[in-house]
Design a protein around this motif. Structure first.
Motif, short mmCIF file in Angstrom:
data_model
loop_
_atom_site.label_atom_id
_atom_site.label_comp_id
_atom_site.label_asym_id
_atom_site.label_seq_id
_atom_site.Cartn_x
_atom_site.Cartn_y
_atom_site.Cartn_z
N LYS A 197 7.95 1.96 -2.78
CA LYS A 197 7.10 2.42 -1.71
C LYS A 197 7.82 3.77 -1.06
N THR A 198 9.02 3.16 -0.41
CA THR A 198 9.86 4.37 0.23
C THR A 198 10.11 5.69 -0.70
N LEU A 199 10.56 5.17 -1.89
CA LEU A 199 10.76 6.36 -2.82
C LEU A 199 9.58 7.09 -3.05
N LEU A 200 8.38 6.60 -3.30
CA LEU A 200 7.27 7.64 -3.64
C LEU A 200 6.71 8.24 -2.47
N GLY A 209 10.54 10.43 -1.20
CA GLY A 209 11.23 11.20 -2.21
C GLY A 209 12.58 10.52 -2.40
N LYS A 210 12.98 9.49 -1.59
CA LYS A 210 14.39 8.88 -1.92
C LYS A 210 14.19 7.35 -1.51
N GLY A 211 15.00 6.65 -2.48
CA GLY A 211 15.05 5.29 -2.44
C GLY A 211 15.98 4.83 -1.45
N PHE A 212 16.06 3.46 -1.13
CA PHE A 212 17.09 2.97 -0.03
C PHE A 212 18.29 3.46 -0.59
N GLY A 213 18.99 3.61 -1.77
CA GLY A 213 20.26 4.01 -1.98
C GLY A 213 20.50 5.28 -2.16
N GLU A 214 19.71 6.11 -2.01
CA GLU A 214 19.62 7.66 -2.12
C GLU A 214 19.85 8.38 -0.68
N ARG A 215 20.68 9.30 -0.52
CA ARG A 215 21.02 10.05 0.64
C ARG A 215 20.21 11.16 0.54
N TRP A 237 0.80 -1.29 0.06
CA TRP A 237 0.03 -0.13 0.21
C TRP A 237 0.93 1.17 0.02
N ILE A 238 0.59 2.08 -0.80
CA ILE A 238 1.49 3.05 -1.20
C ILE A 238 0.70 4.51 -1.03
N LYS A 239 1.25 5.54 -0.35
CA LYS A 239 0.49 7.07 -0.38
C LYS A 239 0.90 7.87 -1.54
N ALA A 240 0.58 7.61 -2.63
CA ALA A 240 0.84 8.09 -3.98
C ALA A 240 -0.37 7.75 -4.77
N ARG A 298 15.89 4.72 -9.86
CA ARG A 298 16.20 5.28 -8.36
C ARG A 298 15.58 4.14 -7.31
N TYR A 299 15.05 2.96 -7.73
CA TYR A 299 14.90 2.04 -6.64
C TYR A 299 15.04 0.70 -7.12
N GLY A 300 14.73 -0.34 -6.28
CA GLY A 300 15.15 -1.58 -6.51
C GLY A 300 16.63 -1.72 -7.05
N TYR A 301 16.77 -2.52 -8.23
CA TYR A 301 18.07 -2.61 -8.58
C TYR A 301 18.61 -1.64 -9.64
N ALA A 302 17.82 -0.74 -9.53
CA ALA A 302 18.34 0.76 -10.34
C ALA A 302 18.42 0.49 -11.76
N ALA A 303 17.73 -0.60 -12.48
CA ALA A 303 17.98 -0.69 -14.10
C ALA A 303 17.02 0.04 -14.72
N PRO A 304 17.59 0.86 -15.72
CA PRO A 304 16.49 1.24 -16.67
C PRO A 304 15.62 0.44 -17.42
#
Length: 173
Positions: free
Chosen positions: A161-164, A167-173, A15-18, A35-41
């Motif tokens: 979910k975290t990114l949305l 505003g930042k995925g697991f790998g972003e600061r 469930w995502i608040k978006a 920007r999320y997961g394995y960051a593959a385009p």
């Protein structure tokens, strides 16, 4: 997040608040998928019969080289079966970065985005991965410890979910 797993069908819900439009974009737009997961385009031709592919990142290539193996440029491919933005996407899916999964048949991946009845502004994303006849793929996308593939769909959707929501995925600061 809940997970249901059988030998041939894996179902993941988050469930995502978006808005549905933002969730859809995060799934289909390479600006988001990097920007999320394995960051593959990803690249989608969002019409029935249209091509889908995901390409290796430089980080993936560097990791593979450092560990004595190669990663192909296209790491996942498939074809769009149905696209109903921003509610439903059905596609075939085959992982090419591992020889075992590349030898298996295409699997079917379905994304469904629905309004959560319990909370305005929250939407349920259900990912159903039909992995019939593809046991190595099933193991990898389930994120089992023995797969060597990381956290699979549960990890990818948690990061999405975290990114949305932040505003930042697991790998972003």
């Amino acid at each position: 997040m809940t997970t249901e797993t059988t030998a041939t069908i894996q179902v993941y819900r988050v469930w995502i608040k978006a808005s549905p439009e933002r969730i859809w974009a995060a799934i289909t737009d390479p600006e988001w998928t990097t920007r999320y997961g394995y960051a593959a385009p990803v690249e989608y031709d969002l019409r029935p019969g249209g091509a889908y592919r995901s390409t290796a990142t430089q980080e993936m290539k560097d990791f593979a080289k450092a560990n004595g193996f190669d990663v192909p440029e296209i790491i996942v491919d498939g074809e769009v079966v149905e696209a109903d933005p921003p509610r439903r996407l059905v596609q075939t899916w085959r992982m090419l970065m591992d020889p075992g999964t590349a030898a298996e048949p295409f699997t079917t991946l379905t994304y469904e985005i629905e309004e959560a009845k319990m909370q305005p502004g929250v939407h349920k994303l259900t990912v159903t991965h039909e992995v019939t006849g593809a046991p190595r793929t099933a193991e990898m996308v389930a994120g089992t410890e023995d797969s060597g593939a990381g956290g699979g769909w549960a990890w990818i959707l948690s990061d999405l979910k975290t990114l949305l929501e932040t505003g930042k995925g697991f790998g972003e600061r």
